[in-house]
Design a protein around this motif. Structure first.
Motif, mmCIF file in Angstrom:
data_model
loop_
_atom_site.group_PDB
_atom_site.id
_atom_site.type_symbol
_atom_site.label_atom_id
_atom_site.label_comp_id
_atom_site.label_asym_id
_atom_site.label_seq_id
_atom_site.Cartn_x
_atom_site.Cartn_y
_atom_site.Cartn_z
ATOM 1 N N ALA A 101 0.638 -1.208 -0.228
ATOM 2 C CA ALA A 101 -0.014 0.147 0.056
ATOM 3 C C ALA A 101 0.908 1.283 0.106
ATOM 4 O O ALA A 101 0.349 2.265 0.292
ATOM 5 C CB ALA A 101 -1.039 0.030 1.330
ATOM 6 N N GLY A 102 2.110 1.189 -0.098
ATOM 7 C CA GLY A 102 3.111 2.268 -0.161
ATOM 8 C C GLY A 102 3.298 2.774 1.318
ATOM 9 O O GLY A 102 2.597 2.168 2.067
ATOM 10 N N PRO A 103 4.064 3.782 1.369
ATOM 11 C CA PRO A 103 4.641 4.407 0.573
ATOM 12 C C PRO A 103 6.026 3.291 -0.184
ATOM 13 O O PRO A 103 6.406 2.393 0.577
ATOM 14 C CB PRO A 103 5.526 5.507 1.130
ATOM 15 N N ALA A 104 6.354 3.603 -1.208
ATOM 16 C CA ALA A 104 7.187 2.674 -2.033
ATOM 17 C C ALA A 104 7.829 3.409 -3.057
ATOM 18 O O ALA A 104 7.281 4.260 -3.736
ATOM 19 C CB ALA A 104 6.537 1.385 -2.380
ATOM 20 N N ARG A 105 9.293 3.036 -3.114
ATOM 21 C CA ARG A 105 9.903 4.060 -4.122
ATOM 22 C C ARG A 105 9.958 3.060 -5.337
ATOM 23 O O ARG A 105 10.195 3.688 -6.674
ATOM 24 C CB ARG A 105 11.406 3.974 -3.682
ATOM 25 N N VAL A 106 9.395 1.899 -5.471
ATOM 26 C CA VAL A 106 9.492 1.052 -6.699
ATOM 27 C C VAL A 106 7.928 0.352 -6.782
ATOM 28 O O VAL A 106 7.429 -0.195 -5.633
ATOM 29 C CB VAL A 106 10.493 -0.041 -6.654
ATOM 30 N N MET A 107 7.435 0.304 -8.000
ATOM 31 C CA MET A 107 6.259 -0.310 -8.113
ATOM 32 C C MET A 107 6.350 -1.214 -9.597
ATOM 33 O O MET A 107 6.813 -0.810 -10.326
ATOM 34 C CB MET A 107 4.929 0.730 -8.398
ATOM 35 N N PHE A 108 5.821 -2.397 -9.301
ATOM 36 C CA PHE A 108 5.671 -3.227 -10.526
ATOM 37 C C PHE A 108 4.317 -3.468 -10.861
ATOM 38 O O PHE A 108 3.470 -3.465 -10.157
ATOM 39 C CB PHE A 108 6.300 -4.834 -9.926
ATOM 40 N N VAL A 109 4.253 -3.772 -12.178
ATOM 41 C CA VAL A 109 3.003 -3.615 -12.656
ATOM 42 C C VAL A 109 3.023 -5.005 -13.722
ATOM 43 O O VAL A 109 3.736 -4.919 -14.802
ATOM 44 C CB VAL A 109 2.531 -2.324 -13.739
ATOM 45 N N GLY A 110 2.224 -5.968 -13.366
ATOM 46 C CA GLY A 110 1.973 -7.155 -14.210
ATOM 47 C C GLY A 110 0.734 -7.079 -15.095
ATOM 48 O O GLY A 110 0.047 -5.939 -15.443
ATOM 49 N N GLU A 111 0.313 -8.031 -15.464
ATOM 50 C CA GLU A 111 -0.753 -8.073 -16.776
ATOM 51 C C GLU A 111 -2.232 -8.335 -16.010
ATOM 52 O O GLU A 111 -2.867 -7.336 -16.212
ATOM 53 C CB GLU A 111 -0.247 -9.106 -17.561
ATOM 54 N N ALA A 112 -2.415 -9.504 -15.424
ATOM 55 C CA ALA A 112 -3.675 -9.651 -15.061
ATOM 56 C C ALA A 112 -3.574 -10.907 -13.855
ATOM 57 O O ALA A 112 -2.722 -11.749 -14.066
ATOM 58 C CB ALA A 112 -4.848 -9.882 -16.058
ATOM 59 N N PRO A 113 -4.489 -10.879 -13.097
ATOM 60 C CA PRO A 113 -4.531 -12.025 -12.106
ATOM 61 C C PRO A 113 -4.928 -13.261 -12.843
ATOM 62 O O PRO A 113 -5.420 -13.648 -13.856
ATOM 63 C CB PRO A 113 -5.838 -11.990 -11.280
ATOM 64 N N GLY A 114 -4.060 -14.434 -12.226
ATOM 65 C CA GLY A 114 -4.285 -15.770 -12.749
ATOM 66 C C GLY A 114 -5.201 -16.457 -11.828
ATOM 67 O O GLY A 114 -6.043 -15.875 -10.850
ATOM 68 N N TYR A 115 -4.992 -17.822 -11.833
ATOM 69 C CA TYR A 115 -6.026 -18.826 -11.028
ATOM 70 C C TYR A 115 -5.589 -18.383 -9.552
ATOM 71 O O TYR A 115 -6.642 -18.036 -8.843
ATOM 72 C CB TYR A 115 -5.767 -20.271 -11.489
ATOM 73 N N HIS A 116 -4.523 -18.431 -8.985
ATOM 74 C CA HIS A 116 -4.146 -18.192 -7.950
ATOM 75 C C HIS A 116 -4.614 -16.974 -7.337
ATOM 76 O O HIS A 116 -5.007 -16.794 -6.153
ATOM 77 C CB HIS A 116 -2.615 -18.673 -7.522
ATOM 78 N N GLU A 117 -4.278 -16.054 -7.929
ATOM 79 C CA GLU A 117 -4.308 -14.618 -7.665
ATOM 80 C C GLU A 117 -6.006 -14.238 -7.152
ATOM 81 O O GLU A 117 -6.184 -13.726 -6.664
ATOM 82 C CB GLU A 117 -3.933 -13.527 -8.767
ATOM 83 N N ASP A 118 -6.677 -15.073 -8.478
ATOM 84 C CA ASP A 118 -8.171 -14.754 -8.566
ATOM 85 C C ASP A 118 -8.732 -15.244 -6.798
ATOM 86 O O ASP A 118 -9.510 -14.933 -6.207
ATOM 87 C CB ASP A 118 -8.721 -15.492 -9.733
ATOM 88 N N ARG A 119 -8.151 -16.537 -6.644
ATOM 89 C CA ARG A 119 -8.594 -17.257 -5.605
ATOM 90 C C ARG A 119 -8.148 -16.509 -4.272
ATOM 91 O O ARG A 119 -8.915 -16.126 -3.052
ATOM 92 C CB ARG A 119 -7.748 -18.471 -5.302
ATOM 93 N N GLN A 120 -6.950 -15.974 -4.212
ATOM 94 C CA GLN A 120 -6.325 -15.400 -2.861
ATOM 95 C C GLN A 120 -6.640 -13.816 -2.752
ATOM 96 O O GLN A 120 -6.095 -13.065 -1.985
ATOM 97 C CB GLN A 120 -4.801 -15.505 -2.703
ATOM 98 N N GLY A 121 -6.792 -13.140 -4.125
ATOM 99 C CA GLY A 121 -6.987 -11.767 -4.134
ATOM 100 C C GLY A 121 -5.740 -10.802 -3.840
ATOM 101 O O GLY A 121 -5.754 -9.734 -3.409
ATOM 102 N N VAL A 122 -4.859 -11.519 -4.235
ATOM 103 C CA VAL A 122 -3.347 -11.094 -4.070
ATOM 104 C C VAL A 122 -2.522 -11.405 -5.431
ATOM 105 O O VAL A 122 -2.575 -12.508 -5.783
ATOM 106 C CB VAL A 122 -2.599 -11.570 -2.930
ATOM 107 N N PRO A 123 -1.957 -10.106 -5.938
ATOM 108 C CA PRO A 123 -1.098 -10.365 -7.398
ATOM 109 C C PRO A 123 0.049 -11.258 -7.176
ATOM 110 O O PRO A 123 0.538 -11.207 -6.097
ATOM 111 C CB PRO A 123 -0.846 -8.876 -7.804
ATOM 112 N N PHE A 124 0.388 -11.917 -8.094
ATOM 113 C CA PHE A 124 1.794 -12.648 -8.065
ATOM 114 C C PHE A 124 1.580 -13.603 -6.961
ATOM 115 O O PHE A 124 2.680 -13.275 -6.286
ATOM 116 C CB PHE A 124 2.868 -11.846 -8.445
ATOM 117 N N VAL A 125 1.053 -14.275 -6.841
ATOM 118 C CA VAL A 125 1.224 -15.409 -5.684
ATOM 119 C C VAL A 125 1.552 -16.952 -6.402
ATOM 120 O O VAL A 125 1.441 -17.710 -5.598
ATOM 121 C CB VAL A 125 -0.031 -15.631 -4.756
ATOM 122 N N GLY A 126 1.231 -17.061 -7.564
ATOM 123 C CA GLY A 126 1.625 -18.458 -8.274
ATOM 124 C C GLY A 126 3.028 -18.475 -8.683
ATOM 125 O O GLY A 126 3.976 -18.034 -7.821
#
Ligand code: URA
Ligand code: SF4
Length: 260
Positions: A101-126
């Motif tokens: 939730a910041g503050p952060a000096r770096v931010m990564f931006v991916g494409e879209a949630p996959g199966y695991h992200e949709d299940r857990q509600g968190v990006p990049f967990v697969g």
């Protein structure tokens, strides 16, 4: 009888939401009421009692209208969670807003949630997420909590297909507001969809990565998507070069044994 009418009204409301989610702009206020006159009346009375998920006015739920007006991260998160602006809302378990939730000096931006992200509600967990975590921790010497991670789309596309141009156009005001609120020094788009949106271009990753782009006061360092790296491990060394460019911008020293 009233139960039947309520069910009919709820069915109609759901149908209108689906049609609108699919991009049908005409159904917010139906121009041809006759077959649904009785149902509309029922829908109104149910909405009055606060029971029906009423079809909300278009201006009220378009990300383009709502996102810039969200004053803070939590408000933005809440508005994304209720977004039905594109058809992807139909298949989601939940929206996937961001990790961090910041503050952060770096931010990564991916494409879209996959199966695991949709299940857990968190990006990049697969699996791709494990690799991204390794890039952040082993590569950059940071903790995942030090950065913010978000995606171009907040809902999972079916079968993890590529986002369509229309989905990206509809959803990206949420991402744009996320970037504004976090205000990172360095933005690292992962893969073509994120890099193209952030840089406002339609160009291949090969042409975009390998250098630092200045975007106002911000630096953008595009690199390969971790899912691509899993399929093409030989490209990891190029990704590592990109990450080192980002680290130089941040004044970060590579940890003793670099490489992702
Ligand atoms: N791939 C992405 O682009 N984002 C995620 O959150 C997971 C996989
Ligand atoms: Fe809304 Fe984006 Fe989800 Fe579509 S993908 S419903 S625009 S949050």
């Amino acid at each position: 009888m009233s139960g039947e009418r309520a069910a009919l009204a709820a069915g109609l409301a759901a149908h209108l939401r689906r049609r609108r989610a699919m991009g049908d702009r005409r159904v917010a206020f139906h121009p041809n009421p006759p077959p649904s006159r009785g149902v509309s009346a029922a829908a109104t009375s149910i909405a009055d009692r606060g029971e029906a998920p009423a079809v909300t006015p278009l201006a009220g739920d378009s990300p383009r209208a709502v996102a810039p007006a969200c004053p803070d991260w939590e408000t933005l998160r809440e508005r994304v969670a209720e977004c039905t602006a594109c058809g992807l809302c139909e298949g989601r378990t939940q929206t996937v807003f961001a990790d961090g939730a910041g503050p952060a000096r770096v931010m990564f931006v991916g494409e879209a949630p996959g199966y695991h992200e949709d299940r857990q509600g968190v990006p990049f967990v697969g699996r791709a997420g494990e690799l991204l975590t390794a890039i952040i921790t082993k590569g950059m010497g940071l903790k995942r909590e030090d950065v913010v991670i978000a995606n171009v789309l907040k809902c999972r596309p079916p079968e993890n297909r590529d986002p369509t141009a229309e989905e990206k156009r509809t959803c990206t005001p949420w991402l744009d507001r996320q970037i504004e609120l976090i205000d990172p020094e360095v933005l690292i788009p992962l893969g073509r969809h994120a890099a193209n949106h952030v840089l406002g271009t339609e160009t291949s990753m090969g042409r975009l990565r390998g250098r630092v782009h200045a975007l106002g006061k911000r630096k953008v360092v595009p690199t390969f998507h971790p899912a691509y790296l899993l399929r093409n491990p030989a490209a990891k060394k190029d990704c590592w070069r990109d990450i080192q460019l980002a680290m130089a911008e941040l004044g970060l020293e590579p940890p003793a044994r670099g490489g992702a």
